[in-house]
Design an enzyme around this catalytic site. Sequence first.
Site, PDB file in Angstrom:
ATOM      1  N   ASP A 478       0.825  -1.206   0.000  1.00 17.12           N
ATOM      2  CA  ASP A 478       0.000   0.000   0.000  1.00 17.12           C
ATOM      3  C   ASP A 478       0.861   1.258   0.000  1.00 17.12           C
ATOM      4  OD1 ASP A 478      -2.304   1.521   0.103  1.00 17.12           O
ATOM      5  OD2 ASP A 478      -3.147   0.459   1.822  1.00 17.12           O
ATOM      6  N   ASP A 548     -10.927   2.162  -2.976  1.00 18.61           N
ATOM      7  CA  ASP A 548     -11.460   1.888  -1.637  1.00 18.61           C
ATOM      8  C   ASP A 548     -12.980   1.900  -1.647  1.00 18.61           C
ATOM      9  OD1 ASP A 548      -9.141   1.399  -0.340  1.00 18.61           O
ATOM     10  OD2 ASP A 548      -8.884   3.414   0.491  1.00 18.61           O
TER      11      ASP A 548
HETATM   12  C1  GLA Z   1      -5.727   1.986   2.137  1.00 19.16           C
HETATM   13  C2  GLA Z   1      -6.174   0.794   1.334  1.00 19.16           C
HETATM   14  C3  GLA Z   1      -7.211   0.023   2.093  1.00 19.16           C
HETATM   15  C4  GLA Z   1      -6.641  -0.413   3.424  1.00 19.16           C
HETATM   16  C5  GLA Z   1      -6.141   0.794   4.190  1.00 19.16           C
HETATM   17  C6  GLA Z   1      -5.408   0.382   5.444  1.00 19.16           C
HETATM   18  O1  GLA Z   1      -6.730   2.926   2.243  1.00 19.16           O
HETATM   19  O2  GLA Z   1      -6.665   1.206   0.084  1.00 19.16           O
HETATM   20  O3  GLA Z   1      -7.640  -1.095   1.355  1.00 19.16           O
HETATM   21  O4  GLA Z   1      -5.597  -1.318   3.200  1.00 19.16           O
HETATM   22  O5  GLA Z   1      -5.267   1.578   3.414  1.00 19.16           O
HETATM   23  O6  GLA Z   1      -4.923   1.445   6.152  1.00 19.16           O
END
Ligand code: GLA
Length: 729
Positions: A478, A548
Amino acid sequence: MKITYIESSRIFKIDTLQNSYCIGITDEERFLTHVYYGSSVSDDDLTYLLRTDENPFAPSKNARDRGSFLDCCPMEYPGNGVGDYRESAVSVEDSNGNSAVQFYYTGHRIMEGKKKLEGLPATFGEEDKSATLEIDLEDPVLQLQVTLSYCIFEDSDAIMRSARLRNASDAPLYLTKVMSLSLDMDQKDFSLLTLHGSWARERQMDYRTIGYGRQSVSSVRGESSHQEHPFIGLVSESATQESGSVYGIHFVYSGNFLAQVEKNQFDSLRVSMGIHPENFRYRLMPGETFQTPEAVMVYSENGLGGMSRIFHDLYRNHLIRSPYKDRKRPILINNWEATYFDFDTDKLIAIAKQAKEDGIEMLVMDDGWFGHRNDDNTSLGDWKVNEEKLRGGLGHLVDEVNRIGLKFGIWFEPEMISPDSDLYRAHPEWAIAVPGRIPCRMRNQYVLDLSRQDVRDYVYESVAVILRSTNIAYVKWDMNRQLSDLGSAFLDRENQGELCHRYMLGVYELQERLVTEFPQLLLENCSGGGARFDPGMLYYSPQIWCSDDTDAIERLSIQEGTALLFPLSTMGAHVSDCPNHTVGRSTPFETRGNVALAGTFGYELDITRIPEADRAQIPGQVALYHKYNDLVRSGDYYRIASYRENHYYDCYGVISKDKTEALITCVQVMGRPNVHSRRICVPGLDPKKRYRIEGTDQILHGDTLMHAGLQMKAMWGDFQSELIHLIAE
Ligand code: GLA
């Protein structure tokens, strides 16, 4: 596939399956000029298209009026500050502080194969199934040399371009702009197509009229970004999904970019694509070279769909390297939306047990397993397991999950550092920051200075140690904030302007090391959802988290924009709980599943707590995934109807390459009374084949389904959906 140089007319001709791209060299000056790009043409002598005859101001004829020529001549790699006032491809600061640059042809090579781009992601192909044209240019005053590369593959209509610059002088030169591509063409009736968005709303298609002057999309955020995408499309007015002219240009890079079209006084267009010049200043010492990232050009006379399918095949066959690229991915369940930071071993094991019963194949432990991270304020950089949450340690959890019968995956955010972390307390100078300024926090975190080898080594080891310690099948990598306060304690004054590019090279180096040491690892890239969903990252990971926003309806336009360029096999898509955590919408579980089937497919919910009626549908959805995923991953994608355009339903199909099978997904976003016909014409079938509509007695010829259409069933209520499977008899 053929690349030729026609000596008599001094024309380079690049022929792909259905297209030609031609470049010329002017008579006396030896300027490299653009001649033609479009559907295949048979003639070799295209000198009449060079335009030197129609232009009385050609320098060879009228040296006095060179500027008038340069400002309209279609240049293949335009210089700066020498009479062509359109966007330049290169800008240089020499040791006197001057910025002028002008290139002249010096030589070329036509070769089999395609070279790697050192340190950068790029397409690749087998030696005897790819070809490269390299054209050398030089600015004799600066002694700056450029090699332009054009690469093609036997099975593709895409043309890959990049440029390599070399300082052949004995003084440093500073590159302040280096485009990967410049393309001059006539404005016909094109509109500009781009992808824009924001967090949780990535890659929305946007059309605009091309007006005079410059229009661009860009990122100076240090990543390709949620907001704009490194793509530019020129779409003819008459183009539809399946017919008409479309040019698409896509950048194989994950950092700052500029993608621009400029319409000038003569109604010609100049498209530019490359690293964004803002904050970019790259020192090139004598003898050093700078390699630009690659840009991919696609032309299709079969509409947007034709363009999409060329990109899809190119990326599936020539960009993604992972051993998973042609394989079904394990159906995963991710605990992010299930628990956020509030989980422990028992909770994860409970999820794993239920998941196993329902046919799910992998548990992914998301953010919050390390340091003392119980919210997003802390611990990035301290990649030590939090044993208060994971009692018995990570190995114990992984063993238990494996014993249950699931693979195990884990989340990292390796590029970041929390101000509240042992790492930051020990090494505040490892964060990107400008001396004397408090750097801007985003999601309470700073970015690590990956231009530094010591930081990269630390980051790599923190991830690798964990992967070496236990049986981890998958990593979600990420990156949850953008770069700002650009300053590196490591780079000196001369090199500060290289930070963003060096940062990207650092990310690429890290991921390269990862997939080299752990070749069987399934890597999924992610950036606050889909802020780094770009071709660059696909070189390292066969899939990327799309957004997300997991709401099935929001996903329709996000996935439509993503699938404009990217194969469905790359789109991270999960079924989540309702009301949806991002938009609060409730949709039927079935529709959430049908929409997620268009991507990698998985779950992102607390399977131990969702309504029983929903949970009971999971084994059926899992079965659908196993039934259809080979087709979804490898077939041809056709966009049939867009909710974005018609405001009430969405429809897309995937048709196997041999046209023996098709899967059509239709989502009714809004129920509508008095809509008599839901007839959907299915493109891309074999007109002569007879297709059985699974679950019915109906058998229809491909031509009937293509031209008269398929009758969808009437659906009662918003957010309903249907999958239709056609099988050739
Ligand atoms: C990002 C990712 C999510 C999750 C969060 C965790 O927003 O896109 O899927 O993994 O971080 O903090």
